[in-house]
Design an enzyme around this catalytic site. Structure first.
Site, short mmCIF file in Angstrom:
data_model
loop_
_atom_site.label_atom_id
_atom_site.label_comp_id
_atom_site.label_asym_id
_atom_site.label_seq_id
_atom_site.Cartn_x
_atom_site.Cartn_y
_atom_site.Cartn_z
N SER A 84 23.36 -49.70 46.41
CA SER A 84 22.06 -49.39 45.79
C SER A 84 21.05 -48.70 46.70
O SER A 84 19.96 -48.36 46.25
CB SER A 84 21.45 -50.69 45.25
OG SER A 84 21.06 -51.52 46.34
N THR A 133 19.52 -46.72 36.73
CA THR A 133 18.28 -46.43 37.45
C THR A 133 17.58 -45.19 36.92
O THR A 133 18.23 -44.30 36.35
CB THR A 133 18.62 -46.23 38.95
OG1 THR A 133 17.48 -45.72 39.62
CG2 THR A 133 19.76 -45.22 39.14
N ASP A 134 16.28 -45.11 37.16
CA ASP A 134 15.53 -43.89 36.79
C ASP A 134 15.88 -42.71 37.71
O ASP A 134 15.58 -41.56 37.38
CB ASP A 134 14.02 -44.14 36.80
CG ASP A 134 13.45 -44.59 38.13
OD1 ASP A 134 14.21 -44.72 39.11
OD2 ASP A 134 12.22 -44.81 38.20
N GLU A 135 16.52 -43.00 38.85
CA GLU A 135 16.79 -41.91 39.82
C GLU A 135 17.77 -40.88 39.27
O GLU A 135 17.84 -39.77 39.79
CB GLU A 135 17.31 -42.47 41.15
CG GLU A 135 16.31 -43.38 41.81
CD GLU A 135 16.51 -43.54 43.30
OE1 GLU A 135 17.27 -42.78 43.91
OE2 GLU A 135 15.86 -44.45 43.85
N TYR A 159 23.53 -41.46 46.11
CA TYR A 159 23.36 -42.69 45.32
C TYR A 159 23.12 -42.35 43.86
O TYR A 159 23.83 -42.83 42.97
CB TYR A 159 22.20 -43.53 45.87
CG TYR A 159 21.70 -44.56 44.89
CD1 TYR A 159 22.49 -45.65 44.52
CD2 TYR A 159 20.44 -44.43 44.27
CE1 TYR A 159 22.05 -46.59 43.58
CE2 TYR A 159 19.99 -45.35 43.34
CZ TYR A 159 20.80 -46.44 43.00
OH TYR A 159 20.36 -47.35 42.08
N SER A 162 26.03 -40.87 42.07
CA SER A 162 27.10 -41.83 41.73
C SER A 162 26.68 -42.71 40.55
O SER A 162 27.51 -43.05 39.70
CB SER A 162 27.48 -42.67 42.96
OG SER A 162 26.42 -43.52 43.33
N LYS A 163 25.40 -43.05 40.47
CA LYS A 163 24.93 -43.82 39.31
C LYS A 163 24.98 -42.97 38.04
O LYS A 163 25.33 -43.45 36.97
CB LYS A 163 23.50 -44.34 39.54
CG LYS A 163 23.36 -45.44 40.58
CD LYS A 163 24.06 -46.73 40.20
CE LYS A 163 23.41 -47.46 39.05
NZ LYS A 163 24.07 -48.79 38.83
N LYS A 198 14.71 -52.17 51.83
CA LYS A 198 13.93 -51.44 50.84
C LYS A 198 12.44 -51.54 51.20
O LYS A 198 12.02 -52.44 51.91
CB LYS A 198 14.18 -52.01 49.44
CG LYS A 198 15.66 -52.13 49.06
CD LYS A 198 16.27 -50.83 48.61
CE LYS A 198 17.78 -50.86 48.46
NZ LYS A 198 18.32 -51.74 47.45
N PRO A 292 15.95 -37.07 53.93
CA PRO A 292 16.46 -35.78 53.43
C PRO A 292 16.55 -35.79 51.90
O PRO A 292 17.02 -36.77 51.31
CB PRO A 292 17.87 -35.68 54.05
CG PRO A 292 17.87 -36.65 55.17
CD PRO A 292 16.90 -37.74 54.82
#
Ligand code: NAD
Ligand code: DAU
Length: 356
Positions: A84, A133-135, A159, A162-163, A198, A292
């Site tokens: 995550s 996730t919102d990402e 990340y 992949s989600k 986090k 990055p």
């Protein structure tokens, strides 16, 4: 009736399991690989509780998942298991591909076979809920409207990519095989048992240890913060009443730039555990090299969930962040156990040479 939760020794999964046991008598099977982010200390209050059955294992272990489904016959699977942390995905994406994509795929395959074997009402009532996730929606311009469920996918980190892949797999298993799936895409969570890699727990833990508070870039990146217990209540609601095949965005209507978050954590600590030298914790703030590909802004439009299922967050940012800071002050032992050798290795890898 039983549910199977994956990743239930992590931050959100752990809070979900604790809330589930507190609010229902239905047993929960908890399958977790116990990566660096999995922590059974978070579930110590459930020791000896027959309602919680912990299984150490991988969602990509087909034989294990098959056996668990056959033995326990769950009415729902809730998939929290994932790698995550965005920064870790930049340093080493492989684990993210393995768990978030291959792992979700293998889990879906086993769940599909199990569901095909269910009869009548049991098959109709079964649900696979995928926590995302919102990402996956990418980064928003400062004045752009918040992400709705129709926003196109534009993941920017290994990340989020992949989600996004896992979300697409879940969608395809509904479209192609009819598997009764639900997907939630949530904004940034915070609260108890949050691993201190986090932003919010890192700031609390570093502040109390007299360490630097590393702000990436100019600190003006915006996130939409939701207290973790509100995320858990949203998932329970979607599981209970969500329409099969639908996606629900979950958010707290709390957009804030990172600098404001760091300042709020510091002023709360100044009030609750003042520094002995009388200075504010904000004096420990340090600007460091940016992440990055850093996404500038996320914002969630959670109106569908409110309109269709009547869900709203119970906490404001003010009430949630105060509870969170107090929780870390009251649970130093949990924090000390987490700050192991592995954690120190990660801090060295991510922050050394980053100061500007
Ligand atoms: P976390 O990293 O704290 O916990 C993940 C858990 O999954 C850990 O207990 C870990 O041991 C377990 N796990 C990892 N790989 C596994 C595997 N192959 N098999 C079984 N278990 C495995 O993550 P979190 O913050 O609790 O996030 C949970 C889910 O919610 C993730 O899917 C994440 O993408 C999503 N999400 C998180 C946030 C957030 O702000 N933290 C927001 C929105 C969505
Ligand atoms: O939006 C939901 C996502 O929120 C989840 O899908 C992810 O699993 C979760 O980790 C979180 O991702 P972020 O990258 O937004 O969270 P993180 O806490 O890592 O960082 C929050 C913001 O703070 C981000 O803009 C980067 C910044 N930051 C983070 C760290 C760790 C710093 O400025 N300094 C830091 O040391």
């Amino acid at each position: 009736m039983t549910i199977l939760v994956t990743g239930g020794a992590g931050f959100i999964g752990g809070n979900f399991v604790l809330d589930w046991v507190a609010q229902s008598s239905e047993p929960v099977i908890n399958l977790d690989k116990l990566t660096y982010a999995g922590n059974l200390d978070s579930l110590s209050s459930l020791e000896g509780n027959p309602q919680h059955f912990f299984v150490h294992g991988d969602i990509a272990d087909t034989a294990l998942v098959k056996r668990l489904l056959q033995e326990h016959q769950p009415r729902a699977v809730i998939n929290f298991a994932a790698e995550s942390h965005v920064d870790r995905s930049i340093h080493g994406p492989e684990d993210f591909i393995q768990t978030n994509i291959v792992g979700t795929f293998r889990l879906l395959e086993e769940v599909r076979a199990y569901w095909k074997g269910l009869q009548g009402q049991a098959a109709d009532d079964f649900r696979f809920l995928h926590v995302s996730t919102d990402e996956v929606y990418g980064s928003l311009a400062a004045d752009a409207p918040a992400f709705t469920e129709e926003h196109r996918y534009e993941p920017n980190s290994p990340y989020s990519a992949s989600k996004a892949a896992s979300d697409h797999l879940v969608r395809s298993y509904h479209h192609t095989y009819g598997l009764p799936v639900l997907t939630t895409n949530c904004s940034n969570n915070y609260g108890p048992y949050h691993f201190p890699e986090k932003l919010i727990p890192l700031m609390i833990v570093n502040a109390l240890a007299g360490k630097a508070l590393p702000v990436y870039g100019d600190g003006q990146q915006v996130r939409d913060w939701l207290y973790v217990k509100d995320h858990c209540s949203a998932i329970r609601r979607v599981l209970e009443a969500g329409k099969v095949g639908e996606v629900y965005n979950v958010g707290g209507w709390n957009e804030k730039p990172n600098l404001e978050i760091v300042e709020r954590v510091c002023t709360l600590l100044d009030e609750l555990r003042p520094r002995v030298d009388g200075q504010s914790y904000i004096s420990q703030r340090t600007f460091v090299t940016d992440r990055p590909g850093h996404d500038r802004r996320y914002a969630i439009d959670a109106r569908k969930l409110e309109r269709e299922l009547g869900w709203k967050p119970a906490e404001t940012f003010e009430t949630g962040i105060r509870k969170t800071v107090q929780w870390y002050l009251d649970n130093q032992e949990w924090v000390d156990n987490v700050l192991s050798g592995n954690y120190r290795d990660w801090v060295a890898q991510n922050y050394e040479g980053r100061a500007v």
